[in-house]
Write an enzyme that holds these catalytic residues in place. Sequence first.
Site, PDB file in Angstrom:
ATOM      1  N   PHE A 143      35.880  -2.517 -41.378  1.00  0.00           N
ATOM      2  CA  PHE A 143      36.332  -1.136 -41.226  1.00  0.00           C
ATOM      3  C   PHE A 143      35.246  -0.396 -40.446  1.00  0.00           C
ATOM      4  O   PHE A 143      34.061  -0.509 -40.767  1.00  0.00           O
ATOM      5  CB  PHE A 143      36.525  -0.496 -42.605  1.00  0.00           C
ATOM      6  CG  PHE A 143      37.151   0.857 -42.553  1.00  0.00           C
ATOM      7  CD1 PHE A 143      38.507   1.007 -42.329  1.00  0.00           C
ATOM      8  CD2 PHE A 143      36.384   1.997 -42.714  1.00  0.00           C
ATOM      9  CE1 PHE A 143      39.090   2.261 -42.279  1.00  0.00           C
ATOM     10  CE2 PHE A 143      36.950   3.265 -42.654  1.00  0.00           C
ATOM     11  CZ  PHE A 143      38.308   3.395 -42.439  1.00  0.00           C
ATOM     12  N   ASP A 212      31.979  -4.963 -49.617  1.00  0.00           N
ATOM     13  CA  ASP A 212      32.856  -3.796 -49.634  1.00  0.00           C
ATOM     14  C   ASP A 212      34.168  -4.246 -50.280  1.00  0.00           C
ATOM     15  O   ASP A 212      34.847  -5.145 -49.774  1.00  0.00           O
ATOM     16  CB  ASP A 212      33.087  -3.305 -48.198  1.00  0.00           C
ATOM     17  CG  ASP A 212      33.950  -2.054 -48.135  1.00  0.00           C
ATOM     18  OD1 ASP A 212      34.858  -1.905 -48.971  1.00  0.00           O
ATOM     19  OD2 ASP A 212      33.743  -1.242 -47.213  1.00  0.00           O
ATOM     20  N   TYR A 237      40.626   5.461 -54.351  1.00  0.00           N
ATOM     21  CA  TYR A 237      41.890   6.142 -54.077  1.00  0.00           C
ATOM     22  C   TYR A 237      42.979   5.197 -53.598  1.00  0.00           C
ATOM     23  O   TYR A 237      44.103   5.633 -53.345  1.00  0.00           O
ATOM     24  CB  TYR A 237      41.698   7.277 -53.060  1.00  0.00           C
ATOM     25  CG  TYR A 237      40.900   6.924 -51.826  1.00  0.00           C
ATOM     26  CD1 TYR A 237      41.474   6.225 -50.778  1.00  0.00           C
ATOM     27  CD2 TYR A 237      39.575   7.302 -51.719  1.00  0.00           C
ATOM     28  CE1 TYR A 237      40.738   5.896 -49.647  1.00  0.00           C
ATOM     29  CE2 TYR A 237      38.823   6.984 -50.597  1.00  0.00           C
ATOM     30  CZ  TYR A 237      39.415   6.281 -49.563  1.00  0.00           C
ATOM     31  OH  TYR A 237      38.676   5.950 -48.451  1.00  0.00           O
ATOM     32  N   LYS A 238      42.679   3.911 -53.481  1.00  0.00           N
ATOM     33  CA  LYS A 238      43.699   2.947 -53.069  1.00  0.00           C
ATOM     34  C   LYS A 238      44.341   2.336 -54.314  1.00  0.00           C
ATOM     35  O   LYS A 238      45.125   2.984 -54.995  1.00  0.00           O
ATOM     36  CB  LYS A 238      43.078   1.888 -52.159  1.00  0.00           C
ATOM     37  CG  LYS A 238      42.443   2.450 -50.880  1.00  0.00           C
ATOM     38  CD  LYS A 238      41.881   1.336 -50.024  1.00  0.00           C
ATOM     39  CE  LYS A 238      41.041   1.850 -48.859  1.00  0.00           C
ATOM     40  NZ  LYS A 238      41.788   2.664 -47.905  1.00  0.00           N
ATOM     41  N   ARG A 386      51.598  -2.246 -41.288  1.00  0.00           N
ATOM     42  CA  ARG A 386      50.862  -2.677 -42.472  1.00  0.00           C
ATOM     43  C   ARG A 386      51.593  -2.225 -43.739  1.00  0.00           C
ATOM     44  O   ARG A 386      51.948  -1.056 -43.870  1.00  0.00           O
ATOM     45  CB  ARG A 386      49.445  -2.093 -42.440  1.00  0.00           C
ATOM     46  CG  ARG A 386      48.461  -2.807 -43.342  1.00  0.00           C
ATOM     47  CD  ARG A 386      47.076  -2.215 -43.190  1.00  0.00           C
ATOM     48  NE  ARG A 386      47.005  -0.856 -43.710  1.00  0.00           N
ATOM     49  CZ  ARG A 386      45.895  -0.271 -44.154  1.00  0.00           C
ATOM     50  NH1 ARG A 386      44.756  -0.935 -44.131  1.00  0.00           N
ATOM     51  NH2 ARG A 386      45.904   0.961 -44.597  1.00  0.00           N
TER      52      ARG A 386
END
Length: 416
Positions: A143, A212, A237-238, A386
């Site tokens: 990312f 990560d 938050y995922k 996605r």
Amino acid sequence: MSETSRDTFRDASPDASRETFRERALKLDAADPLAPQRGLFALDDGVYLDGNSLGALPVHVPARVQDVLTRQWGELRIRSWGESGWWTAPERIGDRIAPLVGAAAGQIVVGDSTSVNVFKAVVAATRLAGEGRDEILVDATTFPTDGYIAASAARLTGHRIVPVAPDGVPAALGPRTAAVLLNQVDFRTGRLHDLPGLTAAVHAAGAIAVWDLCHSAGALPVGLDEHGVDLAVGCTYKYLNGGPGSPAYLYVAERHQAAFDSPLPGWNSHADPFGMTPDYAPADGSVRGRVGTPDIVSMLTLEAAMDVWDGVSVDAVRAKSLALTDFFLECVEAYVPAGRVTSLTPAAHAERGSQVALRCDDAEPVMRRLIERGVVGDLRRPDVLRFGFTPLYVGFADAERAARVLAEVLDEVPAG
């Protein structure tokens, strides 16, 4: 994953030649031990496949947040730092996250953003590695922010950044390697990297492994303690459903805590935070990962959201995740016109996270139409559709509907 978990979905899926995908989906949903969790979330009639960007709202959270605002802040005010447990929230919530990533209590602290925690972890890793090591290996497919932060950390510490694909890490390691920063799951493709094997390789080279976990925590077993990970970071938050901008977390293995030297020493991580002394003395344990005053409202929102994990096995989540993504890919193959999409997500379970990425030449208009028709995924430019499968609230009927609507949309959007 236990054989019992595998069999839950295997036994519920008879020969596709004898029934439709919709019928199979209904049988799979009826046999799903996690199906009751769906009722804990605020969902509409659509299909929400973007929980790998922002998890759905647990229905009980607004009332809990209202209490934080009206009673804890509105009535108790400053007393809530003690009486409402505000001061200890970063470690307390960290201990709730710990079982989901395979960590014992006392090693995770919640606070700040993922980016800030990546900075802390990478700089601290170079200090733990010792003298004579001046290279930081970074996942070349990472990312982007991870790469930006690692590059800045390298400039500040006098190290050199070495971008490398995860499967190239063992060959790139050497006596100059100080730290290696990797993502367990690739955010674009959903590829699951070999955390145990790569961590072992990093340690064999005498370096520090930083992982990560943004796209793995809450979706699959991680095993931080079991596999000897040194430092790890992740967002909430995922798959953890903590809400937009909810605080991230930092894992510091117990064996490193006494030597963990944070590049951001703040009063919250001081051994005597209210002593207000000019000299810094770090606190013991995971508290060393704190910096300044925690974002209490977001943090307690996250704490409330964690209730949906009570009694949930990560192995059961993983079993359903793999079954969902298998079923979705099967439906896509059956429904979608040949040649219109190509899966970038590995077929092998050992290499797959909890999302499916489909390459599509017309990805932008296709995703726009999907969302208009109630199937919410997301787009990764230029050509990736996605779809994130959050096992706590996504079902097999959702997967079948998403594939069916995708096929209908592709029929409407001219190829090329």
